[in-house]
Motif scaffolding. Structure first.
Motif, PDB file in Angstrom:
ATOM      1  N   PRO A 104     -67.848 -76.030  42.633  1.00 25.23           N
ATOM      2  CA  PRO A 104     -68.783 -74.900  42.497  1.00 25.23           C
ATOM      3  C   PRO A 104     -68.448 -74.025  41.298  1.00 25.23           C
ATOM      4  CG  PRO A 104     -67.225 -74.478  44.284  1.00 25.23           C
ATOM      5  CD  PRO A 104     -66.968 -75.883  43.794  1.00 25.23           C
ATOM      6  N   ASP A 105     -69.500 -73.332  40.799  1.00 24.75           N
ATOM      7  CA  ASP A 105     -69.255 -72.393  39.699  1.00 24.75           C
ATOM      8  C   ASP A 105     -69.680 -70.972  40.046  1.00 24.75           C
ATOM      9  OD1 ASP A 105     -71.969 -72.823  39.680  1.00 24.75           O
ATOM     10  OD2 ASP A 105     -72.108 -73.402  37.568  1.00 24.75           O
ATOM     11  N   GLN A 106     -70.201 -70.792  41.254  1.00 27.01           N
ATOM     12  CA  GLN A 106     -70.585 -69.443  41.686  1.00 27.01           C
ATOM     13  C   GLN A 106     -70.251 -69.246  43.161  1.00 27.01           C
ATOM     14  OE1 GLN A 106     -71.630 -66.653  40.206  1.00 27.01           O
ATOM     15  NE2 GLN A 106     -71.517 -67.631  38.187  1.00 27.01           N
ATOM     16  N   PHE A 107     -70.133 -67.989  43.546  1.00 27.40           N
ATOM     17  CA  PHE A 107     -69.886 -67.627  44.946  1.00 27.40           C
ATOM     18  C   PHE A 107     -70.817 -66.495  45.352  1.00 27.40           C
ATOM     19  CE2 PHE A 107     -65.534 -68.995  43.668  1.00 27.40           C
ATOM     20  CZ  PHE A 107     -65.293 -69.944  44.647  1.00 27.40           C
ATOM     21  N   ILE A 108     -71.141 -66.435  46.625  1.00 20.94           N
ATOM     22  CA  ILE A 108     -71.800 -65.240  47.193  1.00 20.94           C
ATOM     23  C   ILE A 108     -70.918 -64.764  48.335  1.00 20.94           C
ATOM     24  CG2 ILE A 108     -73.799 -64.374  48.479  1.00 20.94           C
ATOM     25  CD1 ILE A 108     -75.560 -66.275  46.828  1.00 20.94           C
ATOM     26  N   ASP A 109     -70.642 -63.465  48.319  1.00 22.06           N
ATOM     27  CA  ASP A 109     -69.707 -62.889  49.288  1.00 22.06           C
ATOM     28  C   ASP A 109     -70.429 -62.449  50.558  1.00 22.06           C
ATOM     29  OD1 ASP A 109     -67.545 -61.808  50.533  1.00 22.06           O
ATOM     30  OD2 ASP A 109     -67.116 -60.299  48.998  1.00 22.06           O
ATOM     31  N   ARG A 110     -70.142 -63.110  51.654  1.00 19.57           N
ATOM     32  CA  ARG A 110     -70.679 -62.700  52.965  1.00 19.57           C
ATOM     33  C   ARG A 110     -69.513 -62.371  53.902  1.00 19.57           C
ATOM     34  NH1 ARG A 110     -75.161 -61.234  54.938  1.00 19.57           N
ATOM     35  NH2 ARG A 110     -74.986 -62.671  56.693  1.00 19.57           N
ATOM     36  N   THR A 111     -68.346 -62.056  53.325  1.00 22.92           N
ATOM     37  CA  THR A 111     -67.223 -61.666  54.181  1.00 22.92           C
ATOM     38  C   THR A 111     -67.382 -60.190  54.525  1.00 22.92           C
ATOM     39  OG1 THR A 111     -65.752 -61.049  52.356  1.00 22.92           O
ATOM     40  CG2 THR A 111     -65.713 -63.349  53.036  1.00 22.92           C
ATOM     41  N   LYS A 112     -66.751 -59.780  55.635  1.00 23.71           N
ATOM     42  CA  LYS A 112     -66.924 -58.403  56.104  1.00 23.71           C
ATOM     43  C   LYS A 112     -65.614 -57.745  56.469  1.00 23.71           C
ATOM     44  CE  LYS A 112     -70.732 -60.196  58.983  1.00 23.71           C
ATOM     45  NZ  LYS A 112     -71.785 -60.261  58.019  1.00 23.71           N
ATOM     46  N   ASN A 113     -64.567 -58.515  56.588  1.00 22.12           N
ATOM     47  CA  ASN A 113     -63.401 -58.011  57.289  1.00 22.12           C
ATOM     48  C   ASN A 113     -62.107 -58.427  56.604  1.00 22.12           C
ATOM     49  OD1 ASN A 113     -62.159 -56.728  59.358  1.00 22.12           O
ATOM     50  ND2 ASN A 113     -62.458 -58.366  60.875  1.00 22.12           N
ATOM     51  N   ARG A 114     -62.057 -58.281  55.278  1.00 23.04           N
ATOM     52  CA  ARG A 114     -60.810 -58.652  54.612  1.00 23.04           C
ATOM     53  C   ARG A 114     -60.627 -57.851  53.326  1.00 23.04           C
ATOM     54  NH1 ARG A 114     -62.347 -65.034  53.620  1.00 23.04           N
ATOM     55  NH2 ARG A 114     -63.261 -64.963  55.689  1.00 23.04           N
ATOM     56  N   ILE A 115     -59.387 -57.767  52.913  1.00 23.44           N
ATOM     57  CA  ILE A 115     -59.076 -57.037  51.681  1.00 23.44           C
ATOM     58  C   ILE A 115     -59.062 -58.057  50.553  1.00 23.44           C
ATOM     59  CG2 ILE A 115     -57.395 -55.583  50.486  1.00 23.44           C
ATOM     60  CD1 ILE A 115     -56.342 -54.776  53.263  1.00 23.44           C
ATOM     61  N   SER A 116     -59.892 -57.809  49.539  1.00 22.59           N
ATOM     62  CA  SER A 116     -59.982 -58.821  48.485  1.00 22.59           C
ATOM     63  C   SER A 116     -59.595 -58.244  47.132  1.00 22.59           C
ATOM     64  CB  SER A 116     -61.379 -59.430  48.453  1.00 22.59           C
ATOM     65  OG  SER A 116     -62.313 -58.411  48.279  1.00 22.59           O
ATOM     66  N   THR A 117     -58.670 -57.278  47.150  1.00 22.33           N
ATOM     67  CA  THR A 117     -58.155 -56.746  45.887  1.00 22.33           C
ATOM     68  C   THR A 117     -56.692 -56.361  46.035  1.00 22.33           C
ATOM     69  OG1 THR A 117     -58.393 -55.037  44.192  1.00 22.33           O
ATOM     70  CG2 THR A 117     -58.944 -54.380  46.452  1.00 22.33           C
ATOM     71  N   PHE A 118     -55.969 -56.424  44.922  1.00 22.59           N
ATOM     72  CA  PHE A 118     -54.598 -55.923  44.899  1.00 22.59           C
ATOM     73  C   PHE A 118     -54.586 -54.436  44.553  1.00 22.59           C
ATOM     74  CE2 PHE A 118     -53.735 -60.472  43.953  1.00 22.59           C
ATOM     75  CZ  PHE A 118     -52.780 -60.717  44.926  1.00 22.59           C
ATOM     76  N   PHE A 119     -55.736 -53.921  44.074  1.00 24.89           N
ATOM     77  CA  PHE A 119     -55.759 -52.532  43.610  1.00 24.89           C
ATOM     78  C   PHE A 119     -55.906 -51.564  44.768  1.00 24.89           C
ATOM     79  CE2 PHE A 119     -56.940 -54.905  39.768  1.00 24.89           C
ATOM     80  CZ  PHE A 119     -55.869 -54.484  38.986  1.00 24.89           C
ATOM     81  N   GLY A 120     -55.754 -50.261  44.438  1.00 20.99           N
ATOM     82  CA  GLY A 120     -55.766 -49.217  45.448  1.00 20.99           C
ATOM     83  C   GLY A 120     -54.439 -48.474  45.388  1.00 20.99           C
ATOM     84  N   GLU A 121     -54.290 -47.509  46.240  1.00 21.28           N
ATOM     85  CA  GLU A 121     -53.062 -46.694  46.309  1.00 21.28           C
ATOM     86  C   GLU A 121     -52.695 -46.128  44.937  1.00 21.28           C
ATOM     87  OE1 GLU A 121     -49.928 -48.887  48.380  1.00 21.28           O
ATOM     88  OE2 GLU A 121     -51.440 -49.768  49.697  1.00 21.28           O
ATOM     89  N   GLY A 122     -53.709 -45.648  44.235  1.00 19.47           N
ATOM     90  CA  GLY A 122     -53.431 -44.932  42.987  1.00 19.47           C
ATOM     91  C   GLY A 122     -53.633 -45.738  41.713  1.00 19.47           C
ATOM     92  N   ILE A 123     -53.859 -47.018  41.819  1.00 20.07           N
ATOM     93  CA  ILE A 123     -54.158 -47.798  40.598  1.00 20.07           C
ATOM     94  C   ILE A 123     -55.476 -48.543  40.802  1.00 20.07           C
ATOM     95  CG2 ILE A 123     -53.380 -49.590  38.988  1.00 20.07           C
ATOM     96  CD1 ILE A 123     -50.535 -48.904  39.559  1.00 20.07           C
ATOM     97  N   VAL A 124     -56.411 -48.255  39.882  1.00 22.90           N
ATOM     98  CA  VAL A 124     -57.751 -48.839  40.004  1.00 22.90           C
ATOM     99  C   VAL A 124     -57.973 -49.837  38.865  1.00 22.90           C
ATOM    100  CG1 VAL A 124     -60.229 -48.296  40.041  1.00 22.90           C
ATOM    101  CG2 VAL A 124     -58.581 -46.672  41.007  1.00 22.90           C
ATOM    102  N   GLY A 125     -58.438 -51.021  39.250  1.00 19.20           N
ATOM    103  CA  GLY A 125     -58.755 -52.031  38.244  1.00 19.20           C
ATOM    104  C   GLY A 125     -60.055 -52.727  38.635  1.00 19.20           C
ATOM    105  N   HIS A 126     -60.845 -53.087  37.647  1.00 14.38           N
ATOM    106  CA  HIS A 126     -62.116 -53.794  37.896  1.00 14.38           C
ATOM    107  C   HIS A 126     -62.143 -55.024  37.006  1.00 14.38           C
ATOM    108  CE1 HIS A 126     -63.740 -50.190  39.909  1.00 14.38           C
ATOM    109  NE2 HIS A 126     -63.202 -49.507  38.920  1.00 14.38           N
ATOM    110  N   VAL A 127     -61.815 -56.181  37.548  1.00 17.50           N
ATOM    111  CA  VAL A 127     -61.824 -57.385  36.706  1.00 17.50           C
ATOM    112  C   VAL A 127     -63.241 -57.943  36.578  1.00 17.50           C
ATOM    113  CG1 VAL A 127     -59.432 -58.155  37.101  1.00 17.50           C
ATOM    114  CG2 VAL A 127     -61.231 -58.876  38.690  1.00 17.50           C
ATOM    115  N   ALA A 128     -63.512 -58.618  35.466  1.00 17.79           N
ATOM    116  CA  ALA A 128     -64.792 -59.321  35.303  1.00 17.79           C
ATOM    117  C   ALA A 128     -64.798 -60.509  36.263  1.00 17.79           C
ATOM    118  CB  ALA A 128     -64.933 -59.802  33.866  1.00 17.79           C
ATOM    119  N   PHE A 129     -65.948 -60.719  36.935  1.00 20.56           N
ATOM    120  CA  PHE A 129     -66.014 -61.806  37.929  1.00 20.56           C
ATOM    121  C   PHE A 129     -67.364 -62.516  37.858  1.00 20.56           C
ATOM    122  CE2 PHE A 129     -65.396 -63.125  42.576  1.00 20.56           C
ATOM    123  CZ  PHE A 129     -64.299 -63.929  42.307  1.00 20.56           C
TER     124      PHE A 129
END
Ligand SMILES: CSC[C@H]1O[C@H](OP(=O)(O)O)[C@H](O)[C@@H]1O
Ligand SMILES: Nc1ncnc2[nH]cnc12
Length: 290
Positions: A104-129
């Motif tokens: 596959p080359d694309q995804f659609i996110d239908r998850t509801k109940n998980r953490i999908s980032t390492f960021f938070g707790e004072g450091i914010v990052g937004h990667v291209a996806f």
């Protein structure tokens, strides 16, 4: 500690790589908890790789329970730069048949109940996806499939993977909705993993092993674990051949992926002003930018 540039994450049905030699079992800890299981390092045709069973070797973790952050962090600790994911998926298109392989080359996110980032707790990052998999790695993977001329298996290059929460399979209304969106396949794990791999600057691509027609198909309108596992066992040998060939190709021609510098323009918080504890927690990813 052994270092491996190539990581393999095996999903449902792929709990070990039979061809691995010089095997070592490595138990790692991470700032995000323990990975799904010990990581197995070893060599495939002389190339060192790191293998992890996503749901644990006894498949005791639901998709929601998989410690995705710990798994990716552990791969990064081992020096992994490329991750090949092998995953069981349901098909949302008639022409994508059970036992086929999809990259596959694309995804659609239908998850509801998980953490999908390492960021938070004072450091914010937004990667291209926009391109959620490394297109170059996906090409190497698909070319490897093609070169093997596997009997009775069609390869589908590209396609959209719906990532649902699970663990129950979809309703027919959901399955038909995803079909109306033009999606090709459905699973419960890969988008979360791909996002975290991107934040960890690891190139990621998926070898999706089609096990069933989900529940939309008039002639196959119930998906069962028995069906999935039965087909995955048939697919597992092919998956290992493809992975082995892909590893060989990557080690022959290592390449720089845009994923390898994904954080370059992603972090918005001035790091000199960020909390020390968070910088420490993320140091494996941030060290080159500090
Ligand atoms: C056993 S069927 C559902 C299960 O299989 C897939 O797992 P993976 O992506 O790890 O191969 C799917 O995502 C579900 O977790
Ligand atoms: N039909 C399906 N839905 C979600 N995940 C799957 N994994 C394998 N088959 C699946």
């Amino acid at each position: 500690m052994v270092q491996a540039k190539i990581g393999i994450i095996g999903g449902s049905g792929l709990y070990k790589m039979e061809a691995l030699k010089d095997v070592q079992e490595i138990t790692l800890d991470t700032p995000f908890g323990s990975p799904s299981d010990a990581i197995i390092t070893g060599t495939l045709d002389g190339v060192t790789v790191a293998f992890l069973a996503r749901h644990g070797r006894t498949h005791h973790l639901t998709p929601t329970e998989v410690p995705f952050r710990a798994n990716i962090h552990a791969m990064k600790q081992l020096g992994v730069e490329y991750i090949i994911s092998a995953s069981a998926v349901g098909s949302l298109k008639e022409e994508v048949k059970p036992l086929d392989l999809v990259v596959p080359d694309q995804f659609i996110d239908r998850t509801k109940n998980r953490i999908s980032t390492f960021f938070g707790e004072g450091i914010v990052g937004h990667v291209a996806f926009g391109d959620p998999v490394c297109l170059e790695l996906a090409k190497v993977l698909a070319d490897a499939v093609e070169s093997l001329n596997l009997t009775d298996v069609d390869l589908h290059r590209g396609g959209t993977y719906i990532c649902m929460e699970g663990p129950a399979f979809s309703t027919k209304a959901e399955s038909n909705l995803y079909r109306s969106w033009g999606a090709s396949i459905i699973g419960m794990t890969n988008l979360t993993e791909a996002k975290l791999a991107r934040e960890a600057e690891i190139a990621y691509a998926t070898l999706a092993l089609v096990t069933d027609y989900d529940c939309w198909h008039p002639e196959h309108d119930q998906v069962t674990v028995e069906m999935v596992i039965g087909n995955l066992h048939k697919n597992a040998t092919n998956a290992q051949k493809v992975i082995q060939e892909t590893v060989h190709r990557i080690s022959d021609r290592p390449f720089v992926s845009t994923a390898h510098s994904a954080l370059k323009y992603a972090i918005i918080t001035p790091l000199e002003k960020a909390p020390t504890e968070t910088k420490e927690k993320l140091s494996l990813f941030l060290q080159k930018y500090l």
